[in-house]
Design an enzyme around this catalytic site. Structure first.
Site, mmCIF file in Angstrom:
data_model
loop_
_atom_site.group_PDB
_atom_site.id
_atom_site.type_symbol
_atom_site.label_atom_id
_atom_site.label_comp_id
_atom_site.label_asym_id
_atom_site.label_seq_id
_atom_site.Cartn_x
_atom_site.Cartn_y
_atom_site.Cartn_z
ATOM 1 N N ASP A 122 35.841 -11.944 70.964
ATOM 2 C CA ASP A 122 34.768 -12.493 70.154
ATOM 3 C C ASP A 122 35.277 -12.893 68.779
ATOM 4 O O ASP A 122 35.421 -12.056 67.898
ATOM 5 C CB ASP A 122 33.680 -11.427 70.032
ATOM 6 C CG ASP A 122 32.511 -11.880 69.174
ATOM 7 O OD1 ASP A 122 32.346 -13.101 69.002
ATOM 8 O OD2 ASP A 122 31.771 -11.008 68.701
ATOM 9 N N ASP A 305 33.299 -20.037 67.624
ATOM 10 C CA ASP A 305 32.997 -18.709 68.151
ATOM 11 C C ASP A 305 33.122 -18.636 69.666
ATOM 12 O O ASP A 305 32.314 -19.198 70.389
ATOM 13 C CB ASP A 305 31.567 -18.338 67.716
ATOM 14 C CG ASP A 305 31.178 -16.935 68.145
ATOM 15 O OD1 ASP A 305 32.049 -16.190 68.620
ATOM 16 O OD2 ASP A 305 29.993 -16.589 67.999
#
Ligand SMILES: *[C@@H]1O[C@H](CO)[C@@H](O)[C@H](O)[C@H]1NC(C)=O
Ligand SMILES: *[C@@H]1O[C@H](CO)[C@@H](O)[C@H](O)[C@H]1NC(C)=O
Ligand SMILES: *[C@@H]1O[C@H](CO)[C@@H](O)[C@H](O)[C@H]1NC(C)=O
Ligand SMILES: *[C@@H]1O[C@H](CO)[C@@H](O)[C@H](O)[C@H]1NC(C)=O
Ligand SMILES: *[C@@H]1O[C@H](CO)[C@@H](O)[C@H](O)[C@H]1NC(C)=O
Ligand SMILES: *[C@@H]1O[C@H](CO)[C@@H](O)[C@H](O)[C@H]1NC(C)=O
Ligand SMILES: *[C@@H]1O[C@H](CO)[C@@H](O)[C@H](O)[C@H]1NC(C)=O
Ligand SMILES: *[C@@H]1O[C@H](CO)[C@@H](O)[C@H](O)[C@H]1NC(C)=O
Ligand SMILES: *[C@@H]1O[C@H](CO)[C@@H](O)[C@H](O)[C@H]1NC(C)=O
Length: 488
Positions: A122, A305
């Site tokens: 992440d 992201d």
């Protein structure tokens, strides 16, 4: 270790959005909550042989090849995982996914018994956690877990943590142990989860590795990259990421630590320095170009992201972008357009323009068998009015480099990807360069899918291909920007 009250920058900045944000796409094909809940767990079916010709590929759906558990009461991850090919580069991890390109994760081994876990990487958050063996809530029961019986070296601090997201939390004890990743090992402090809300039932990953940019000085504990840096295992603090597009049958996703894998991209990497006012992986946006027309946006920046499935734009920007896609209409926070849309959609950084394939920005049909599709570019302001959030829908089209040492993000054209870098790139619906896998039917009782899959058909200009004909029901999409709330 100091575990006093702290809040990560992601939390400070995530105004209005509480970190883990399972985005539920509205769908006219869902008549009732009951049917949605049932269908949520509908086993992922193999995409049938495409009628479009030789280029058809099959998804390779295999059961999880994790190591045998040592104790009888251990759980197993019950989700369908589409495995990537073995990583080729040094210090590289194979990228696996859920079969829908919604979530990407690699395998990490935790503790002295090398407990295998599927870990979502992440870049939108700095915190790391895994489901703990002591946890008995449904989300934990469906995943691989890690605990004292898996490791003689596990240290639990007694300090609790809580990660906030959407409608609930994941909480547990801050812990530390040796982890193995991409052929190297290091000591990692992570949350050992003993309670999790049901939202996590929808996702295959057993935990998260935070590859966000912020430093431990603001968190009270070392981030994964700092831990890797401390172990002095890598020549540099760089992470190179290539995400595969499952629809193409591609399995070449890879995360490389300490450098880039030159076999995964073509041409040069163009770097853009992160904006100095945040701790996120966020870079100034040059512009967006739709159907060859610049939007002429100024003052915008983009968060890059891996933990977000889609692209989220503030409503005004989403409106300007879709205004240039013929047939677009707004429905709530979602735009729709004909499934046959082939408009070029591009984003410019540091003067280089990157195309997003229609394969990626065209979502599922709005109703079963329909010819209108949702846009995967969604009108939601996730952070400030000038912050765009570019998730996997964008990232699949490029090779990305997260350079912690020089605080910059690089992009290059993915090797073999349909969409290419250009300022006037035509849409290409070229077939996959990935290997066609063998087909294995998942056992319906043991296989869960993260969420419903795409549906409908798209016919591009250069070639045609079919999307699976599954009924689109609910799409839970990951938006991660995890933060530890406090030392509860
Ligand atoms: C992994 O590590 C082993 C032992 O250190 C080494 O022989 C091997 O080449 C490494 N593999 C990769 C892909 O780096
Ligand atoms: C765990 O992996 C290491 C090397 O990666 C190996 O030396 C060790 O024997 C493994 N332990 C178990 C219990 O498999
Ligand atoms: C798990 O439960 C056992 C038994 O109740 C307890 O001794 C142990 O501390 C717990 N471990 C964690 C990490 O919570
Ligand atoms: C750990 O192992 C012990 C002894 O085998 C067992 O009694 C206990 O239930 C196990 N705990 C967990 C959480 O698996
Ligand atoms: C576990 O988390 C849920 C929310 O996700 C909460 O309602 C519940 O009280 C928690 N249980 C415990 C034992 O903390
Ligand atoms: C791209 O991949 C092909 C085959 O997968 C390989 O032959 C070629 O060398 C790669 N390109 C680069 C720039 O490495
Ligand atoms: C952006 O500016 C260019 C040239 O100034 C113009 O041609 C184009 O139409 C503008 N874009 C929009 C969306 O108005
Ligand atoms: C699941 O598999 C069982 C047998 O393996 C079969 O009887 C059942 O009909 C299947 N259910 C679905 C929904 O396919
Ligand atoms: C999109 O499709 C239309 C109609 O089929 C075609 O005329 C146009 O050239 C296509 N545009 C692109 C960018 O492929």
């Amino acid at each position: 270790m100091l575990f006093s009250r702290y809040v990560l920058p992601a939390a400070v900045l995530s105004i209005g959005v509480n970190a883990f944000y399972p985005y539920i796409r509205p769908s006219t094909a869902v008549p009732s909550l009951t049917s949605r809940l049932v269908e949520r767990f509908y086993p992922f079916h193999l995409r049938g042989s495409s009628s479009s010709g030789d280029d058809a590929t099959h998804d390779e759906l295999l059961t999880l090849p994790l190591k045998k558990r040592s104790t009888v009461n251990k759980r197993e991850n019950k989700y369908t995982i589409v495995h990537g090919n073995p990583a080729t580069g040094p210090n590289s991890a194979t990228v696996n996914e859920d079969g829908n390109d919604f979530s990407y994760f690699f395998e990490m081994d935790f503790g002295s018994n090398n407990q295998s876990m599927w870990i979502l990487f992440d870049t939108g958050g700095t915190n790391s956690w895994v489901f703990g063996t002591n946890c008995t809530v449904p989300a934990c029961e469906m995943h691989n877990t890690f605990g004292q019986n898996d490791s003689t070296t596990l240290q639990t601090s007694g300090n609790t943590f809580s990660v906030g997201y959407g409608s609930g939390t994941v909480s547990g004890l801050l812990s530390s142990d040796t982890v193995k990743l991409a052929n190297f090992s290091f000591q990692l402090t992570f949350g050992l989860v003993n309670n999790a809300s049901k939202d996590f039932v929808d996702y295959p990953m057993d935990g998260i590795l935070g590859l966000g940019r912020s430093k431990s000085s603001t968190t009270g504990t070392s981030t994964a990259m700092e831990a890797i840096d401390n172990a002095k295992l890598l020549p540099s603090n760089i992470v190179g990421i290539s995400l595969q597009r499952n629809e193409d049958g591609a399995k070449d996703g890879e995360v490389t630590f300490g450098g880039v894998d030159a076999s995964k991209f073509e041409g040069d990497i163009t770097y853009t320095s992160v904006i100095s006012t945040t701790d996120r992986w966020e870079i100034p946006l040059g512009d967006a170009v739709v159907a060859g027309t610049r939007l002429n946006v100024t003052g915008k920046s983009a968060i890059i992201d891996t933990g977000t499935s889609y692209i989220f734009l503030p409503p005004a920007d989403a409106s300007a972008l879709h205004a240039l896609i013929p047939g677009s209409a707004l429905s709530g926070q979602e735009y729709t357009f004909p499934c046959s849309t082939n408009t070029t959609v591009q984003f410019t950084f540091s003067g280089v323009t990157y195309s997003v394939s229609p394969k990626d920005y065209i979502g599922s049909t709005t109703e079963n068998g329909g010819t209108t599709c949702f846009s995967n570019i969604i009108a939601v302001q996730t952070f400030g009015p000038d912050d765009w959030l570019l998730g996997d829908v964008f990232m699949k089209n490029v090779y990305s480099v997260f350079d912690f040492d020089q605080n910059r993000i690089g992009f290059a054209a993915r090797n073999g990807t349909a969409a290419t870098i250009s300022t006037a790139s035509p849409v290409s619906a070229a077939a996959s360069s990935g290997n066609a896998g063998t087909t294995t039917s998942p056992a319906n009782t043991t296989t869960q899918t993260a969420s419903a899959t795409h549906t409908g058909a798209y016919t591009g200009a250069a070639a045609s291909f079919s999307l699976p004909s599954l009924v689109k029901l609910t799409t839970s999409v990951i938006f991660l920007g995890l933060y530890f709330l406090s030392n509860l």
